[in-house]
Design a protein around this motif. Sequence first.
Motif, short mmCIF file in Angstrom:
data_model
loop_
_atom_site.label_atom_id
_atom_site.label_comp_id
_atom_site.label_asym_id
_atom_site.label_seq_id
_atom_site.Cartn_x
_atom_site.Cartn_y
_atom_site.Cartn_z
N LEU A 132 0.87 -4.27 -1.92
CA LEU A 132 -0.04 -4.48 -3.04
C LEU A 132 -1.09 -3.37 -3.12
CD1 LEU A 132 -0.72 -6.39 -5.35
CD2 LEU A 132 -2.14 -7.70 -3.75
N PHE A 133 -1.68 -3.02 -1.96
CA PHE A 133 -2.66 -1.94 -1.92
C PHE A 133 -2.04 -0.63 -2.38
CE2 PHE A 133 -5.37 -3.94 1.73
CZ PHE A 133 -5.81 -4.93 0.87
N GLU A 134 -0.83 -0.33 -1.89
CA GLU A 134 -0.14 0.90 -2.26
C GLU A 134 0.10 0.96 -3.77
OE1 GLU A 134 3.44 1.89 -0.10
OE2 GLU A 134 2.58 1.10 1.75
N PHE A 135 0.53 -0.15 -4.35
CA PHE A 135 0.79 -0.18 -5.79
C PHE A 135 -0.45 0.23 -6.58
CE2 PHE A 135 0.52 -2.52 -9.80
CZ PHE A 135 1.62 -2.00 -10.46
N HIS A 136 -1.58 -0.36 -6.26
CA HIS A 136 -2.82 -0.07 -7.00
C HIS A 136 -3.34 1.33 -6.71
CE1 HIS A 136 -3.48 -3.92 -8.95
NE2 HIS A 136 -3.02 -4.49 -7.86
N LEU A 137 -3.24 1.78 -5.47
CA LEU A 137 -3.72 3.12 -5.14
C LEU A 137 -2.84 4.20 -5.75
CD1 LEU A 137 -4.81 2.63 -1.43
CD2 LEU A 137 -6.30 3.04 -3.40
N ARG A 138 -1.52 4.03 -5.67
CA ARG A 138 -0.61 5.02 -6.26
C ARG A 138 -0.76 5.07 -7.77
NH1 ARG A 138 3.54 6.74 -2.46
NH2 ARG A 138 3.72 5.27 -0.73
N ALA A 139 -1.04 3.94 -8.41
CA ALA A 139 -1.22 3.91 -9.86
C ALA A 139 -2.47 4.68 -10.26
CB ALA A 139 -1.32 2.46 -10.35
N ARG A 140 -3.46 4.69 -9.41
CA ARG A 140 -4.72 5.35 -9.73
C ARG A 140 -4.77 6.80 -9.27
NH1 ARG A 140 -10.55 2.63 -9.69
NH2 ARG A 140 -11.67 4.47 -10.35
N PHE A 141 -4.11 7.12 -8.18
CA PHE A 141 -4.14 8.47 -7.61
C PHE A 141 -2.72 9.00 -7.50
CE2 PHE A 141 -7.77 6.13 -5.92
CZ PHE A 141 -8.82 6.95 -6.35
N ALA A 142 -2.35 9.87 -8.41
CA ALA A 142 -0.97 10.38 -8.49
C ALA A 142 -0.55 11.12 -7.22
CB ALA A 142 -0.83 11.30 -9.70
N GLU A 143 -1.48 11.82 -6.58
CA GLU A 143 -1.12 12.58 -5.37
C GLU A 143 -0.64 11.69 -4.24
OE1 GLU A 143 -5.56 11.81 -5.11
OE2 GLU A 143 -4.18 12.42 -6.67
N LEU A 144 -0.99 10.41 -4.25
CA LEU A 144 -0.52 9.49 -3.22
C LEU A 144 0.96 9.14 -3.41
CD1 LEU A 144 -3.54 7.05 -2.89
CD2 LEU A 144 -2.94 8.97 -1.41
N GLY A 145 1.48 9.42 -4.58
CA GLY A 145 2.89 9.15 -4.85
C GLY A 145 3.83 10.03 -4.05
N ARG A 146 3.30 11.13 -3.52
CA ARG A 146 4.13 12.03 -2.72
C ARG A 146 4.31 11.56 -1.28
NH1 ARG A 146 0.47 15.40 -5.37
NH2 ARG A 146 1.38 16.38 -7.20
N ALA A 147 3.47 10.65 -0.85
CA ALA A 147 3.54 10.15 0.53
C ALA A 147 4.68 9.14 0.64
CB ALA A 147 2.22 9.50 0.92
N ALA A 148 5.61 9.41 1.55
CA ALA A 148 6.77 8.54 1.73
C ALA A 148 6.54 7.61 2.91
CB ALA A 148 8.02 9.37 1.95
#
Length: 177
Positions: A132-148
Amino acid sequence: MRRIVIGITSLEQHIEAVKANPEHYRPRCCPHCGIKLLWRHGHYERKAGRQLEQRSLNPVPICRYLCSGCQRTCSRLPECIAPRRWYDWSVQQEALKPRLKGCSAGHRADYGGPDERTVDRWWQWLKARSDLFEFHLRARFAELGRAAGFDALWRQVFASLGLARAMAILDHELSVP
């Protein structure tokens, strides 16, 4: 209602803000009934400075506000103080960093840090809510989408935002701790 006031990152800054501008902590509306008429209702004291290297500022005042409708009180915390937690976000982040690097043990209580069982609880809490935390953080900060993966994402969150800021941002969408 945001329970965490973003931008107040140290206890010294919090104490100054309470003295100079306590209205900064006033909620926009009552979290219980939604009425927008809240009166300043003194403060309560909280032990928040639990780090060994910093001088003790305890106890620190936390402003309270009384709702004119339902007669209940509410308060907001600065970013540096974790709601319902003994240790602040920076101590939790430092204790969790070794776990994210693959070490099985974090800080030890005999060095003044939190007990290993406490760090285990924080680790389990973060893992349980991570999706849940990842969903909200990735939605707000695109650069976090690169972290696998879990470890890579939280290492990047700790490096870029810090646990305190991440939880303050998440507090707007969710209830953290």
